[in-house]
Design a protein around this motif. Structure first.
Motif, short mmCIF file in Angstrom:
data_model
loop_
_atom_site.label_atom_id
_atom_site.label_comp_id
_atom_site.label_asym_id
_atom_site.label_seq_id
_atom_site.Cartn_x
_atom_site.Cartn_y
_atom_site.Cartn_z
N GLN A 105 9.60 -0.22 -2.50
CA GLN A 105 10.24 -0.94 -3.62
C GLN A 105 11.28 -1.94 -3.15
OE1 GLN A 105 10.84 3.20 -4.93
NE2 GLN A 105 10.88 2.35 -6.99
N GLU A 121 0.83 -1.21 0.00
CA GLU A 121 0.00 0.00 0.00
C GLU A 121 0.87 1.26 0.00
OE1 GLU A 121 -3.11 2.26 3.03
OE2 GLU A 121 -2.84 0.09 3.17
N ARG A 122 2.01 1.20 0.69
CA ARG A 122 2.89 2.36 0.77
C ARG A 122 3.87 2.43 -0.40
NH1 ARG A 122 3.40 4.59 5.93
NH2 ARG A 122 4.77 6.10 4.87
N HIS A 123 3.75 1.49 -1.34
CA HIS A 123 4.55 1.48 -2.56
C HIS A 123 6.05 1.34 -2.28
CE1 HIS A 123 0.95 2.53 -4.76
NE2 HIS A 123 0.77 3.56 -3.95
#
Length: 334
Positions: free
Chosen positions: A226, A222-224
């Protein structure tokens, strides 16, 4: 094998003895050889992980000519990730008249120390034992406790640097940590300081039980984030298979603290060798059984760390490992 040192002028002047037999290992029972010294092995984690620690521990003992099951016996008590069980397990070992306790992880080390002030204790853990109050100083531990510190807390910033190498221009890095862990709390502070210095956005996600990982990864996605960092913590080490599976499912590169995690399918790790640490703990245990007091043996510290890569995992993630990173790797798993 990574070199280690103690903070003493007498470092590396120790030999070994010991061996292993635990509840789950088919070695010679104490009743069959009552004259053999009995060693208690107190572990925060599962039988499968503990068996590896005992194997390395026994190698240290065998360096001094002592064979597991013939010259010494090890009896294990494992908390299976439930640290609140450790005080009772430590008390059980003490009541069994063990000659020495080997403690895996900081909570196990403190549980053993609270259980006895006379039985020698040799620990392996990734925290600062002086700051935590386990020993007086590294050079002169005093009392009945000594061992090996993996000083994992000092490596959090370097693992964050590896994350940036794996994914150049990474915007968000996530960290899975156990908020109840002495190991992980110190390492997290190191990661946070490094992230502030570089302006890196950090997402900290807590996990204290197996039930937490699904929600943890949902938040990471959800917080992207990586790239993912896995803190050095006994519970998280025990949960490595679940973490590896979820990282693969969500196709997120993860940086681990131990090479064992990479051997199990993780992408990359950086840290001191746990197997070598336990071999050295076995060396110390043998020296103590021969008559040296724990207080005379300085706490051992690593001087070098190993970088391990799993190229099969990298390919499954569609990730190109930078040549500079490959060139620095101590081990590459094809």
């Amino acid at each position: 094998m990574a070199p280690w040192n103690s903070s003493s002028t007498k470092r590396r002047q120790f030999i070994a003895l010991l061996g292993g037999a635990a509840a789950a290992w088919p070695l010679v029972a104490t009743a069959q050889q009552p004259a053999m010294p009995l060693i208690g092995f107190l572990s925060s984690v599962s039988a499968s992980v503990t068996s590896k620690r005992i194997s390395s521990f026994g190698q240290g003992l065998s360096d001094g000519g002592y064979t597991v099951g013939r010259d010494v016996t090890v009896e294990a008590r494992m908390a299976e990730g439930q640290d609140d069980r450790l005080p009772a397990l430590a008390a059980d070992l003490v009541s069994g008249h063990v000659r020495l306790i080997a403690a895996s992880g900081p909570v196990a080390a403190f549980a053993a120390k609270r259980a006895t002030t006379s039985i020698p204790i040799v620990f392996v853990a990734a925290f600062d034992p002086v700051q935590a109050g386990l020993v007086a100083t590294l050079n002169q531990p005093e009392g009945n406790v000594t061992g090996v510190t993996l000083i994992g807390a000092r490596l959090g910033g370097q693992r964050l640097g590896l994350a940036r190498e794996l994914v150049p221009n990474v915007g968000v890095v996530a960290v899975i940590t156990n908020p109840n862990s002495t190991d992980a709390s110190e390492e997290l502070r190191d990661v946070q300081n490094a992230a502030r210095a570089t302006g890196q956005e950090l997402v900290v996600v807590a996990a204290t039980s197996d039930r937490d990982f699904e929600a943890a990864f949902a938040m990471i996605i959800e917080r992207h984030a990586q790239v993912l960092l896995i803190s050095m913590d006994p519970f998280l080490i025990q949960s490595t298979p679940q973490i590896i599976a979820l990282a693969a499912q969500h196709r997120i590169p993860a940086v681990y603290a131990t090479s064992e995690s990479v051997a199990a399918g993780g992408l990359i790790s950086y840290g001191a060798s746990i197997s070598n640490a336990w071999r050295l703990a076995g060396v110390y245990a043998g020296t103590i059984l021969k008559g040296t007091r724990a207080a005379e043996l300085p706490v051992v510290q690593p001087t070098e760390f190993e970088l391990v890569l799993n190229l099969k995992t990298a390919r499954s993630l569609g990730l190109q490992i930078p040549p500079t990173l490959l060139g620095r790797a101590d081990e590459v798993i094809e």
